[in-house]
Design an enzyme around this catalytic site. Structure first.
Site, PDB file in Angstrom:
ATOM      1  N   ASP A 125     -12.035 -16.761  16.252  1.00 12.76           N
ATOM      2  CA  ASP A 125     -10.891 -17.487  16.794  1.00 12.76           C
ATOM      3  C   ASP A 125      -9.844 -16.496  17.267  1.00 12.76           C
ATOM      4  O   ASP A 125      -9.543 -15.516  16.578  1.00 12.76           O
ATOM      5  CB  ASP A 125     -10.307 -18.423  15.731  1.00 12.76           C
ATOM      6  N   HIS A 132       2.329 -20.212  22.125  1.00  7.53           N
ATOM      7  CA  HIS A 132       2.027 -20.442  20.715  1.00  7.53           C
ATOM      8  C   HIS A 132       2.360 -19.200  19.886  1.00  7.53           C
ATOM      9  O   HIS A 132       3.000 -19.292  18.837  1.00  7.53           O
ATOM     10  CB  HIS A 132       0.555 -20.807  20.551  1.00  7.53           C
ATOM     11  N   GLU A 198      -4.833 -27.373  15.351  1.00  6.09           N
ATOM     12  CA  GLU A 198      -4.535 -26.491  16.482  1.00  6.09           C
ATOM     13  C   GLU A 198      -5.396 -26.934  17.648  1.00  6.09           C
ATOM     14  O   GLU A 198      -6.627 -26.998  17.541  1.00  6.09           O
ATOM     15  CB  GLU A 198      -4.794 -25.016  16.132  1.00  6.09           C
ATOM     16  N   GLU A 200      -7.267 -26.403  20.788  1.00  7.07           N
ATOM     17  CA  GLU A 200      -7.878 -25.227  21.419  1.00  7.07           C
ATOM     18  C   GLU A 200      -9.066 -25.639  22.281  1.00  7.07           C
ATOM     19  O   GLU A 200      -9.562 -26.769  22.189  1.00  7.07           O
ATOM     20  CB  GLU A 200      -8.391 -24.231  20.353  1.00  7.07           C
ATOM     21  N   ASP A 230      -8.847 -26.277  15.346  1.00  8.01           N
ATOM     22  CA  ASP A 230      -8.824 -25.284  14.265  1.00  8.01           C
ATOM     23  C   ASP A 230      -7.855 -25.784  13.192  1.00  8.01           C
ATOM     24  O   ASP A 230      -6.678 -25.440  13.187  1.00  8.01           O
ATOM     25  CB  ASP A 230      -8.373 -23.931  14.846  1.00  8.01           C
ATOM     26  N   ARG A 234      -0.840 -24.477   6.763  1.00  8.23           N
ATOM     27  CA  ARG A 234       0.244 -23.519   7.058  1.00  8.23           C
ATOM     28  C   ARG A 234       0.824 -22.880   5.812  1.00  8.23           C
ATOM     29  O   ARG A 234       1.277 -21.728   5.858  1.00  8.23           O
ATOM     30  CB  ARG A 234       1.358 -24.231   7.823  1.00  8.23           C
ATOM     31  N   GLN A 237      -1.587 -20.300   4.723  1.00  2.00           N
ATOM     32  CA  GLN A 237      -1.536 -19.236   5.724  1.00  2.00           C
ATOM     33  C   GLN A 237      -0.312 -18.331   5.538  1.00  2.00           C
ATOM     34  O   GLN A 237      -0.418 -17.099   5.593  1.00  2.00           O
ATOM     35  CB  GLN A 237      -1.512 -19.864   7.122  1.00  2.00           C
ATOM     36  N   LYS A 250      -7.782 -21.249   7.267  1.00  3.29           N
ATOM     37  CA  LYS A 250      -8.560 -21.679   8.426  1.00  3.29           C
ATOM     38  C   LYS A 250     -10.007 -21.984   8.057  1.00  3.29           C
ATOM     39  O   LYS A 250     -10.820 -22.218   8.946  1.00  3.29           O
ATOM     40  CB  LYS A 250      -8.560 -20.554   9.476  1.00  3.29           C
ATOM     41  N   THR A 254     -13.469 -26.566  11.217  1.00  6.59           N
ATOM     42  CA  THR A 254     -13.141 -26.477  12.633  1.00  6.59           C
ATOM     43  C   THR A 254     -13.968 -27.566  13.306  1.00  6.59           C
ATOM     44  O   THR A 254     -15.186 -27.602  13.132  1.00  6.59           O
ATOM     45  CB  THR A 254     -13.545 -25.098  13.210  1.00  6.59           C
ATOM     46  N   GLU A 360       4.439 -26.252  15.495  1.00  6.23           N
ATOM     47  CA  GLU A 360       5.365 -26.041  16.609  1.00  6.23           C
ATOM     48  C   GLU A 360       6.094 -27.333  16.981  1.00  6.23           C
ATOM     49  O   GLU A 360       7.281 -27.319  17.282  1.00  6.23           O
ATOM     50  CB  GLU A 360       4.588 -25.526  17.827  1.00  6.23           C
TER      51      GLU A 360
HETATM   52 CA    CA Z   1      -6.489 -21.049  15.896  1.00 10.36          CA
END
Ligand code: CA
Length: 418
Positions: A125, A132, A198, A200, A230, A234, A237, A250, A254, A360
Site C-alpha cells: 500500500d 491526503h 481509506e 483507494e 484500506d 487510527r 496507528q 492496517k 482490505t 480527514e
Molecule cells: Ca492506505
C-alpha cells in the site's frame, strides 16, 4: 471512443457500469458451477470457462479461464490479453454472428455469487495522494512538518498483508489493539475507537519482473484496477506508526471490488499526474500519461438506514501513478509477481468534501459529519456499511467498477488472556 453497442441490450444503457467498452474481469459461482472466470456485460455475466471449453471463444487457454482467479490468464501476457479482449468485443457486438453460440453462456448477474477476482500474491500500500498526505501529516505533526522530506521524491509505501484482502460484501470485524492512554503510564488493549476507511484504487500486476523496471515497463505490466478500501484503525496507528510505519492498524482487512477493470478499458481516460513540485529522479519520470480520470465516491449507511454519500473525489488527484509506484517498488531488485496488488494510497481532493477517509472528513474527530439520517459520525460505528463506487465517464457510457462494500461488525468479546 463512442459506446460500442452490444446485442446484450442492458449493456447499452448510459447508466450501466458494464457496457461492451468495459468487460471487467471477475470470478463467480452459481448453484450450478464452482468459482470460475467471467466478464460483466450489462446485467449479465458471461461464463468464460464454459464458453471457452465449448470452443465458442478461442483466444485464451480454457484451463486458465476455468480457474477460480484471473492469475493464470494474466500470466499468459499482454498479447493474449489483447487478443482475448478483441475476440470478446467482436462476439458481443451488436451484429455478431457468434450470438446464438454465446447466448447460452450468459447468466443474470443477480443470480451469481462473486468471489475474489484473483489470488493476491502480495499486497503493498502506498501513500501517494498529495492532499491526503498533507492532511494526515498536518494532524499528526503540524502543517510545517506535514510532508516528510522524501515525499516529493518517491512514492512512500509499506508491505501489507495479502492474507487479509477480501472481496466486496465481506463483513469487517472491528479490531482490538494497543492504544495509547494519555492519562496513564501504560497503554490499553481495547477495541479500536477510531476505525476508518481509506478510499483507494488498487493496481493489479499481471506480469512478473526479476529486475528493476522502467516506468514504461511497469505500465505494461499492469493488468487492471480495482476499488480498494484500506480499513484503518487510527488510534492503533497513531501509537504504533513510528518509526516503521503502519502495522496492526492496517492488518484487519482490505476490501476490493469483485471486478478488475482492465487497463485496456481505461485507455481512453488516461491523464497525466499533476505538475511536479520538485523534479523527479529519471527512473521515476512518466514518459506518457499514466494516471486515469476515474470519479470516485464513498457512501456510509448506518445499520438498517439509507446511505449518505460522504465524499466525491477522483483518482486523477494522485501525485504518483501506479506505474511509478511499481517502478519504484522494483528499483531495489524486489521481484514482482503476477497477482501483486498495489494500493494507490487514499485519494483525497483539495476540498473538504473530496477527502477520502473519516480521519480527514471529520478532521481527526473535531468536526463530525452529519449524515442524511441526522446522525453524526467522526469514525465508523458498529453496523455502518461503507460503499465505494467509481467510474470513468465516456460519451454516453461509463466504465464502472461495481461496488466495493463492507459492514463493520462489533469487536469480538475480550479474549480471556487479554
Ligand atoms: Ca492506505
Amino acid at each position: 471512443m463512442p459506446l460500442l453497442e452490444s446485442w446484450v441490450e442492458s449493456a447499452n444503457s448510459p447508466d450501466t457500469d458494464f457496457p461492451l467498452n468495459n468487460l471487467p474481469c471477475g470470478v463467480f459461482s452459481s448453484d450450478a458451477c464452482e468459482p470460475r472466470c467471467g466478464v460483466a456485460i450489462g446485467d449479465r455475466i458471461l461464463d468464460l470457462a464454459a464458453a471457452s471449453a465449448a470452443g465458442v471463444l478461442r483466444a485464451a487457454d480454457p484451463r486458465a479461464l476455468a480457474a477460480p482467479g484471473w492469475n493464470a490468464f494474466m500470466a499468459l501476457g499482454p498479447e493474449t490479453w489483447a487478443a482475448f479482449r478483441a475476440e470478446l468485443t467482436g462476439a458481443l457486438s451488436r451484429n455478431a454472428s457468434q450470438r446464438p453460440a454465446l447466448e447460452p453462456f450468459l447468466l443474470p448477474r443477480a443470480e451469481v455469487r462473486m468471489h475474489m477476482p484473483f489470488a493476491v500474491a502480495e499486497f503493498t500500500d502506498f501513500y501517494a495522494g498529495r492532499n491526503h498526505a498533507f492532511n494526515v501529516g498536518t494532524m499528526f505533526r503540524g502543517p510545517e512538518n506535514a510532508l516528510p522530506p522524501n515525499w516529493l521524491h518517491m512514492p512512500i509505501g509499506y508491505n501489507g498483508r495479502a492474507s487479509s484482502v477480501v472481496v466486496s460484501g465481506t463483513d469487517i470485524r472491528r479490531p482490538w489493539g494497543q492504544l495509547k492512554s494519555p492519562d496513564h503510564d501504560m497503554p490499553a488493549f481495547l477495541p479500536s475507537r477510531r476505525f476508518d476507511f481509506e478510499l483507494e484504487v488498487g493496481a493489479v500486476v499481471g506480469q512478473p519482473s526479476q529486475r528493476p523496471v522502467s516506468v514504461a515497463e511497469a505500465d505494461a505490466m499492469i493488468f487492471g484496477f480495482v476499488l480498494l478500501n484500506d480499513w484503518s484503525a487510527r488510534d492503533i496507528q497513531a501509537w504504533e506508526y513510528q518509526p516503521l510505519g503502519p502495522f496492526q492498524a492496517k492488518a484487519t482487512a482490505t476490501t476490493i471490488s469483485p471486478w478488475i477493470v482492465t487497463k485496456a478499458a481505461l485507455e481512453p481516460f488516461r491523464t497525466s499526474t499533476p505538475p511536479r513540485e520538485k523534479d523527479l529522479l529519471p527512473y521515476l519520470r512518466e514518459p506518457a500519461p499514466m494516471l486515469y480520470d476515474i470519479a470516485l465516491e464513498a457512501a456510509l449507511a448506518p445499520a438498517g438506514k439509507p446511505e449518505t454519500v460522504i465524499t466525491r473525489t477522483n483518482y486523477a488527484e494522485m501525485y504518483y501513478s501506479a506505474a511509478q509506484q511499481l517502478a519504484h517498488h522494483s528499483a531495489s531488485g524486489c521481484p514482482m509477481t503476477v497477482g501483486d496488488l498495489l494500493g494507490s494510497g487514499t485519494v483525497s481532493g483539495k476540498n473538504a468534501a473530496e477527502r477520502g477517509s473519516m480521519l480527514e472528513l471529520s478532521w481527526g474527530g473535531k468536526e463530525p459529519l452529519t449524515l442524511d439520517t441526522g446522525e453524526t459520525r467522526s469514525f465508523l460505528e458498529d453496523g455502518d456499511r461503507v460503499t465505494f463506487r467509481g467510474h470513468a465517464q465516456g460519451p454516453g457510457y461509463r466504465i464502472g467498477f461495481g461496488e466495493c462494500t463492507g459492514t463493520v461488525l462489533p469487536a469480538i468479546d475480550k479474549p480471556d488472556w487479554a
